[in-house]
Scaffold this motif. Structure first.
Motif, PDB file in Angstrom:
ATOM      1  N   UNK A 359       0.830  -1.201   0.000  1.00 32.89           N
ATOM      2  CA  UNK A 359       0.000   0.000   0.000  1.00 32.89           C
ATOM      3  C   UNK A 359       0.871   1.261   0.000  1.00 32.89           C
ATOM      4  N   UNK A 360       1.144   1.791   1.189  1.00 29.49           N
ATOM      5  CA  UNK A 360       1.912   3.038   1.277  1.00 29.49           C
ATOM      6  C   UNK A 360       3.410   2.808   1.101  1.00 29.49           C
ATOM      7  N   UNK A 361       3.865   1.608   1.351  1.00 27.58           N
ATOM      8  CA  UNK A 361       5.264   1.267   1.135  1.00 27.58           C
ATOM      9  C   UNK A 361       5.332  -0.159   0.604  1.00 27.58           C
ATOM     10  N   UNK A 362       6.441  -0.550  -0.024  1.00 19.76           N
ATOM     11  CA  UNK A 362       6.511  -1.884  -0.622  1.00 19.76           C
ATOM     12  C   UNK A 362       6.393  -2.988   0.429  1.00 19.76           C
ATOM     13  N   UNK A 363       5.688  -4.049   0.065  1.00 21.06           N
ATOM     14  CA  UNK A 363       5.653  -5.243   0.905  1.00 21.06           C
ATOM     15  C   UNK A 363       6.861  -6.100   0.545  1.00 21.06           C
ATOM     16  N   UNK A 364       7.470  -6.746   1.540  1.00 25.09           N
ATOM     17  CA  UNK A 364       8.730  -7.455   1.335  1.00 25.09           C
ATOM     18  C   UNK A 364       8.566  -8.926   1.692  1.00 25.09           C
ATOM     19  N   UNK A 365       9.030  -9.797   0.796  1.00 25.02           N
ATOM     20  CA  UNK A 365       9.126 -11.228   1.089  1.00 25.02           C
ATOM     21  C   UNK A 365      10.587 -11.593   1.262  1.00 25.02           C
ATOM     22  N   UNK A 366      10.933 -12.296   2.355  1.00 24.43           N
ATOM     23  CA  UNK A 366      12.310 -12.699   2.540  1.00 24.43           C
ATOM     24  C   UNK A 366      12.593 -13.966   1.737  1.00 24.43           C
ATOM     25  N   UNK A 367      13.856 -14.373   1.702  1.00 24.95           N
ATOM     26  CA  UNK A 367      14.308 -15.519   0.903  1.00 24.95           C
ATOM     27  C   UNK A 367      13.485 -16.785   1.194  1.00 24.95           C
ATOM     28  N   UNK A 368      13.229 -17.538   0.118  1.00 22.07           N
ATOM     29  CA  UNK A 368      12.620 -18.864   0.197  1.00 22.07           C
ATOM     30  C   UNK A 368      11.170 -18.854   0.688  1.00 22.07           C
ATOM     31  N   UNK A 369      10.506 -17.728   0.669  1.00 15.83           N
ATOM     32  CA  UNK A 369       9.099 -17.674   1.099  1.00 15.83           C
ATOM     33  C   UNK A 369       8.199 -18.213  -0.016  1.00 15.83           C
ATOM     34  N   UNK A 370       7.123 -18.880   0.387  1.00 17.71           N
ATOM     35  CA  UNK A 370       6.100 -19.365  -0.532  1.00 17.71           C
ATOM     36  C   UNK A 370       4.760 -18.875  -0.008  1.00 17.71           C
ATOM     37  N   UNK A 371       4.018 -18.144  -0.836  1.00 18.12           N
ATOM     38  CA  UNK A 371       2.707 -17.654  -0.393  1.00 18.12           C
ATOM     39  C   UNK A 371       1.623 -18.102  -1.369  1.00 18.12           C
TER      40      UNK A 371
END
Length: 371
Positions: A359-371
Motif C-alpha cells: 500500500x503506502x510502502x513496498x511489501x517485502x518477502x524474505x528468501x525462500x518464502x512461498x505464499x
C-alpha cells in the motif's frame, strides 16, 4: 598514484529488515544483476587502485561468495589484489569490530606492510560512480591532511539521517554535525575519506587504545581545528542502500525511469564489474507483455510485467501480473498471481491466483518464502 582502497562493508542495517536477515547490506542485490558493493569496488579499479581491502562483519557469507578471488574486478593478482578483512580472536583479545576506527585499527598490519602513501576509505553500500583520481588532485591542490567527499542533498533525501558539514569559501571544513534534527546546511558527508596513510596510523594509535572507536566522531571531528580537513564536492547521483526499504525501492525505480541516471551509473567513468553467472538470454513467450522494465538473463516471461526490475532466472507465468516491483533471482510468479508494489527476495514463489500488494510502502518477502 599509490593508494590503498578500503571498503567498509561490515555495518548492520536494521532499516533494511528482511533484506539483510541473511546478507550484509553491501551484498544487497540491485538493478537486476549487481550487488551494492560492485559500485565502490568498480570505482576503485577504474581509478587504478588494485589493492583493496573489504572490512566485513555481519552476515558475511553472501558477500564473500560474491567477491570470491576478485577476478571479475581484475583483483586476483600476485601483487596487490583483493583482501577480505574479517574480525578474529587474536592474542591480545581483539574480536568484534566496535566501530569504523576499531575496524581499521585491527587491520593496521595491512596499512603498515604496503608501500602505498595514501588511503581512500569508502562504504560498500553506497551507489554512485566516481573516479577517485579527481579527489587525489584536489587533495594536493588544497594541501589537505584529510579530504572528505560531500554532496548537496535535495529534498528527496531525509537530511536528518546524514552527517552534514559547514565549510569556508575555500572548501575547508569548520564543523561536522552528525544526524541532527535541524542541520544548518544540506551539504552531507558521503562516507568517503582520502588521507595520508601515516597520518591515519598516527590518529588511530592516538584514539582507539583510549576507547574511541568511530572514525568520524572520535577521530576526524575532535581534530578539525588541528588538521586541514577539506570538502570535495560531488555533484553526481548518490544513494545509500543502508537507509532502508523505501530508499532501496526508490533507488531501483530511479534507475528504471531515468535514462540520465542509467548513463551515469553504467556508461560514464568506466564499467561496473560484477560476478558473472551462466544464465541463458531472457525468453519472452507469445503471451508476454513487458513495458518499462529491467529483465535480466535467464528470465522466462509469459505474463504481464510493467515498471519492474527482474533479476536473473525469474519466471513470470501466463496470466500473472507484476507491476512496480523488484523480483530477485530465481523467484517464480505463478499463473494468475498479482504482484504490485513489492520487493521479493531470492527463490520465492507466489502461487497461482495469489495477490501480493503493497500500500503506502513496498511489501517485502524474505528468501525462500512461498505464499
Amino acid at each position: 598514484m599509490k593508494v590503498l582502497g578500503l571498503i567498509l562493508a561490515g555495518g548492520k542495517s536494521d532499516a533494511l529488515g528482511k533484506l539483510v536477515y541473511k546478507r550484509a547490506s553491501a551484498a544487497v542485490p540491485v538493478f537486476g544483476k549487481y550487488r551494492a558493493i560492485d559500485f565502490t569496488l568498480s570505482n576503485m579499479v577504474n581509478s587504478g587502485i588494485y589493492k583493496v581491502g573489504v572490512l566485513t562483519q555481519y552476515n558475511p557469507r553472501s558477500l564473500m561468495d560474491h567477491l570470491g578471488s576478485g577476478k571479475e574486478w581484475d583483483l586476483d593478482r600476485k601483487h596487490g589484489g583483493l583482501y577480505i578483512l574479517q574480525p578474529y580472536l587474536g592474542m591480545t583479545g581483539e574480536y568484534w569490530y566496535r566501530g569504523t576506527a576499531d575496524a581499521l585499527f585491527q587491520n593496521t598490519t595491512m596499512l603498515r606492510r604496503g608501500d602505498e602513501d595514501y588511503v581512500i576509505i569508502g562504504s560498500g553500500d553506497h551507489i554512485y560512480k566516481m573516479l577517485y583520481n579527481d579527489i587525489y588532485s584536489y587533495h594536493f591542490a588544497k594541501g589537505a591532511d584529510v579530504t572528505l567527499v560531500v554532496k548537496e542533498l535535495d529534498e528527496t533525501y531525509d537530511i536528518t539521517q546524514y552527517g552534514v558539514v559547514t565549510t569556508e569559501p575555500d572548501g575547508r571544513i569548520t564543523q561536522i554535525q552528525e544526524k541532527v534534527q535541524n542541520p544548518s546546511t544540506r551539504k552531507a558527508f558521503l562516507g568517503i575519506y582520502f588521507i595520508n596513510k601515516h597520518l591515519l596510523l598516527e590518529l588511530l594509535y592516538d584514539t582507539v587504545p583510549a576507547g574511541k572507536y568511530d572514525l568520524l566522531l572520535d577521530v576526524i571531528i575532535p581534530n578539525l581545528s588541528k588538521l586541514k580537513v577539506y570538502a570535495y564536492e560531488f555533484s553526481g547521483y548518490w544513494r545509500n542502500v543502508k537507509k532502508g526499504i523505501a530508499e532501496y525501492y526508490k533507488m531501483n525505480m530511479e534507475v528504471l525511469n531515468s535514462p540520465a541516471i542509467r548513463e551515469e551509473l553504467f556508461v560514464k567513468y568506466g564499467k561496473v564489474y560484477t560476478k558473472l553467472k551462466d544464465y541463458p538470454p531472457a525468453k519472452f513467450t507469445g503471451t508476454a507483455k513487458v513495458s518499462n522494465s529491467i529483465v535480466a538473463d535467464g528470465c522466462i516471461i509469459s505474463g504481464n510485467v510493467k515498471n519492474s526490475v527482474l533479476f536473473k532466472g525469474v519466471v513470470v507465468r501466463a496470466g500473472a501480473r507484476v507491476e512496480n516491483s523488484i523480483i530477485m533471482q530465481d523467484s517464480v510468479i505463478e499463473e494468475g498471481a498479482i504482484v504490485r508494489n513489492a520487493i521479493i527476495d531470492k527463490n520465492c514463489v507466489v502461487r497461482a491466483e495469489q495477490m501480493l500488494i503493497g500500500d503506502f510502502e513496498p511489501v517485502v518477502l524474505e528468501k525462500w518464502m512461498v505464499i
